[in-house]
Design an enzyme around this catalytic site. Structure first.
Site, mmCIF file in Angstrom:
data_model
loop_
_atom_site.group_PDB
_atom_site.id
_atom_site.type_symbol
_atom_site.label_atom_id
_atom_site.label_comp_id
_atom_site.label_asym_id
_atom_site.label_seq_id
_atom_site.Cartn_x
_atom_site.Cartn_y
_atom_site.Cartn_z
ATOM 1 N N GLY A 124 0.806 -1.212 0.000
ATOM 2 C CA GLY A 124 0.000 0.000 0.000
ATOM 3 C C GLY A 124 0.839 1.262 0.000
ATOM 4 O O GLY A 124 1.394 1.665 1.022
ATOM 5 N N GLU A 366 1.322 1.596 -11.214
ATOM 6 C CA GLU A 366 2.777 1.519 -10.984
ATOM 7 C C GLU A 366 3.519 2.661 -11.690
ATOM 8 O O GLU A 366 4.581 2.485 -12.281
ATOM 9 C CB GLU A 366 3.328 0.132 -11.353
ATOM 10 C CG GLU A 366 2.702 -0.931 -10.446
ATOM 11 C CD GLU A 366 3.413 -2.268 -10.362
ATOM 12 O OE1 GLU A 366 4.639 -2.310 -10.498
ATOM 13 O OE2 GLU A 366 2.712 -3.251 -10.139
ATOM 14 N N GLU A 370 3.012 9.816 -17.453
ATOM 15 C CA GLU A 370 3.722 11.075 -17.175
ATOM 16 C C GLU A 370 4.885 10.819 -16.213
ATOM 17 O O GLU A 370 5.978 11.373 -16.371
ATOM 18 C CB GLU A 370 2.755 12.118 -16.580
ATOM 19 C CG GLU A 370 1.701 12.646 -17.546
ATOM 20 C CD GLU A 370 0.566 11.665 -17.821
ATOM 21 O OE1 GLU A 370 0.342 10.752 -16.999
ATOM 22 O OE2 GLU A 370 -0.091 11.796 -18.867
HETATM 23 C C1 FAD Z 1 -6.739 -1.056 -10.507
HETATM 24 C C2 FAD Z 1 -5.656 -0.363 -9.760
HETATM 25 C C3 FAD Z 1 -4.751 -1.104 -8.996
HETATM 26 C C4 FAD Z 1 -3.763 -0.441 -8.251
HETATM 27 N N1 FAD Z 1 -2.949 -1.170 -7.395
HETATM 28 C C5 FAD Z 1 -2.134 -0.491 -6.528
HETATM 29 C C6 FAD Z 1 -1.411 -1.200 -5.499
HETATM 30 O O1 FAD Z 1 -1.465 -2.427 -5.389
HETATM 31 N N2 FAD Z 1 -0.657 -0.466 -4.624
HETATM 32 C C7 FAD Z 1 -0.569 0.889 -4.701
HETATM 33 O O2 FAD Z 1 0.101 1.476 -3.878
HETATM 34 N N3 FAD Z 1 -1.228 1.581 -5.678
HETATM 35 C C8 FAD Z 1 -2.009 0.915 -6.571
HETATM 36 N N4 FAD Z 1 -2.710 1.613 -7.534
HETATM 37 C C9 FAD Z 1 -2.569 3.060 -7.600
HETATM 38 C C10 FAD Z 1 -1.835 3.572 -8.822
HETATM 39 O O3 FAD Z 1 -0.480 3.248 -8.753
HETATM 40 C C11 FAD Z 1 -2.105 5.079 -8.892
HETATM 41 O O4 FAD Z 1 -3.458 5.240 -9.307
HETATM 42 C C12 FAD Z 1 -1.176 5.818 -9.826
HETATM 43 O O5 FAD Z 1 0.143 5.787 -9.344
HETATM 44 C C13 FAD Z 1 -1.599 7.272 -10.043
HETATM 45 O O6 FAD Z 1 -1.858 7.901 -8.840
HETATM 46 P P1 FAD Z 1 -3.247 8.721 -8.658
HETATM 47 O O7 FAD Z 1 -4.347 7.821 -9.089
HETATM 48 O O8 FAD Z 1 -3.298 9.240 -7.279
HETATM 49 O O9 FAD Z 1 -3.155 9.888 -9.693
HETATM 50 P P2 FAD Z 1 -2.494 11.322 -9.421
HETATM 51 O O10 FAD Z 1 -1.152 11.152 -8.826
HETATM 52 O O11 FAD Z 1 -3.477 12.170 -8.706
HETATM 53 O O12 FAD Z 1 -2.335 11.860 -10.905
HETATM 54 C C14 FAD Z 1 -3.428 12.383 -11.643
HETATM 55 C C15 FAD Z 1 -2.903 12.831 -13.014
HETATM 56 O O13 FAD Z 1 -1.924 13.862 -12.837
HETATM 57 C C16 FAD Z 1 -0.696 13.505 -13.457
HETATM 58 N N5 FAD Z 1 0.416 14.021 -12.678
HETATM 59 C C17 FAD Z 1 0.620 13.946 -11.339
HETATM 60 N N6 FAD Z 1 1.769 14.553 -11.012
HETATM 61 C C18 FAD Z 1 2.321 15.013 -12.162
HETATM 62 C C19 FAD Z 1 3.532 15.717 -12.484
HETATM 63 N N7 FAD Z 1 4.406 16.071 -11.545
HETATM 64 N N8 FAD Z 1 3.761 16.026 -13.774
HETATM 65 C C20 FAD Z 1 2.882 15.668 -14.755
HETATM 66 N N9 FAD Z 1 1.736 15.003 -14.509
HETATM 67 C C21 FAD Z 1 1.461 14.672 -13.223
HETATM 68 C C22 FAD Z 1 -0.704 11.974 -13.460
HETATM 69 O O14 FAD Z 1 0.188 11.453 -14.448
HETATM 70 C C23 FAD Z 1 -2.163 11.693 -13.758
HETATM 71 O O15 FAD Z 1 -2.398 11.815 -15.148
HETATM 72 C C24 FAD Z 1 -3.658 0.959 -8.325
HETATM 73 C C25 FAD Z 1 -4.540 1.691 -9.130
HETATM 74 C C26 FAD Z 1 -5.546 1.052 -9.811
HETATM 75 C C27 FAD Z 1 -6.527 1.882 -10.600
#
Ligand code: FAD
Length: 382
Positions: A124, A366, A370
């Site tokens: 997590g 993962e 971006e």
């Molecule tokens: C089905 C599923 C399984 C998953 N499994 C796991 C798991 O087992 N463990 C775990 O820890 N996580 C897990 N995740 C989480 C996943 O890794 C995150 O959703 C992902 O890393 C993006 O984070 P966020 O959703 O908070 O998006 P955000 O970080 O809020 O990003 C939103 C948008 O903004 C962009 N963005 C953010 N910062 C920047 C920047 N500095 N420059 C340019 N663009 C930017 C992103 O690229 C994205 O397009 C899972 C997600 C899903 C949907």
């Protein structure tokens, strides 16, 4: 330089390919529709040793390497991404941090069960407030006597709420560093556990049979030695875990992309329009040729990253390139396969429709596309 798999890897690839075709593919539509977790398939994969592929035999593993795991993931994803991501997350996010960073005692306690596939571990990092900026979590762990007390929540955590989930490793803020940045530590929470709750499964666009949940920690007490490895190493541990995971996700994306080609070739030979199979029309044949070209190049990209990883060479940039490219072309292939299938491609019962829904998350999980570009650009000194 040789681009041929050695006999051992080829034998494994073939075994998993047959398993995926005979056991996984026929059940994929059912699990996609019901959203049930595929316990029986997981059990069979456990018996095949897939959960222990890259781990030494002394911990219950198969004594293989990371490349072997990638080949297995590619073949599984060719049939069903939900099954493939269950294995990927279990190994790369669940077991691998224990193996890479755990103490000898932690490895002996957890790895044999995890390698057998009778237990799953989850990792997590992501929180409801943000995933890309994972080095800035709100979840806190405070020392109280001999224990840590965890409070906070994590979002979208794979394999965290199944009947066989036994461990969740959670990234926590455990203090402040001298430079003002948060001190981050990974804590291991055995499941079930007082103060820990996995919420109900999310309703997702794809990966329906994969278990994804929000986790809540409310005064969740774990012993002082629940620290994974060392105090304050959480940030470095998760960066390294994600580097490896990206190679595996790339293999999974290549599998999905190849699955789209497989289905499109079969359908283009069978479906007739204007008196002949649609594959005779160059517009259709060229579309499928492009899909195979992209898949081939993406496969070489992950082979390269995996080979560097196995050789102990730097692979961060190559892993990000492989993940970025293969997830992009997986989405492209899924869209194009759907086009080849016409109206049937929009029907959920057809594998290409499932591939289409399963593909998009590959550009997000993962590390988003971006974030991969950020990793590559930083590695170029930008
Ligand atoms: C089905 C599923 C399984 C998953 N499994 C796991 C798991 O087992 N463990 C775990 O820890 N996580 C897990 N995740 C989480 C996943 O890794 C995150 O959703 C992902 O890393 C993006 O984070 P966020 O959703 O908070 O998006 P955000 O970080 O809020 O990003 C939103 C948008 O903004 C962009 N963005 C953010 N910062 C920047 C920047 N500095 N420059 C340019 N663009 C930017 C992103 O690229 C994205 O397009 C899972 C997600 C899903 C949907």
């Amino acid at each position: 330089m040789e681009f041929r798999l050695d006999d051992e890897h080829e034998a494994l690839r073939k075994t998993v390919q047959e398993f995926a075709a005979d056991i996984v593919a026929p059940r994929a539509a059912h699990f996609d529709e019901t959203g049930d977790f595929p316990y029986e398939i997981v059990e069979q994969m456990g018996r095949m040793g897939l959960f222990g592929l890259p781990f030494p035999e002394e911990y219950g593993g198969m004594g293989g390497d990371f490349f072997a795991l990638c080949l297995a993931l590619e073949e599984l994803a060719r049939a069903d991404s939900s099954v493939a991501i269950t294995l990927e997350a279990a190994v790369c996010l669940g077991s691998m941090p224990v193996y890479r960073f755990g103490t000898e005692e932690q490895k002996r306690r957890w790895l044999p069960e995890l390698c057998s596939g009778t237990a799953l571990a989850a990792f997590g990092l992501t929180e409801p407030g943000g995933g890309s900026d994972a080095g800035n979590p709100r979840t806190r762990a405070v020392r109280d006597g001999d224990e840590w007390v965890i409070n906070g929540s994590k979002a979208f955590i794979t394999n965290s709420g199944t009947d066989i989930t036994r461990l969740v490793t959670v990234l926590c803020r455990t203090g402040e560093r001298a430079d003002g940045r948060p001190e981050l530590t990974n804590l291991m929470v055995p499941v079930p556990h007082d103060g820990f709750q996995a919420s109900k499964k999310y309703s997702k666009v794809g990966w329906h049979a994969s278990d994804t949940r929000e986790l809540v920690f409310e005064d969740c007490r774990v012993p002082g030695d629940a620290i994974l490895g060392d105090l304050g190493r959480g940030y470095a541990q998760f960066l390294s875990t994600l580097d490896e995971g990206r190679v595996a996700i790339s293999a999974l994306a290549v599998g999905l992309a190849q699955g789209c080609v497989d289905e499109s070739v079969r359908y283009a030979k069978e479906r007739e329009a204007f008196g002949q199979p649609i594959g005779r029309y160059q517009a259709v044949a060229f579309r499928i040729a492009d899909m195979q070209m992209r898949t081939h190049v993406a496969r070489l990209a992950y082979y390269d990253a995996a080979a560097r990883l196995c050789a102990g060479q730097p692979f961060k940039r190559e892993a990000a390139i492989a993940k970025l490219y293969s997830s992009t072309i997986a989405v492209d292939n899924a869209r194009d396969a759907t086009q080849v299938f016409g109206g049937y491609g929009f029907m959920n019962e057809y594998p290409v429709a499932r591939h289409w829904r399963d593909a998009k998350i590959l550009e997000i999980g993962e590390g988003t596309s971006e974030v991969q570009r950020m990793v590559i650009a930083r590695d170029l000194g930008l």
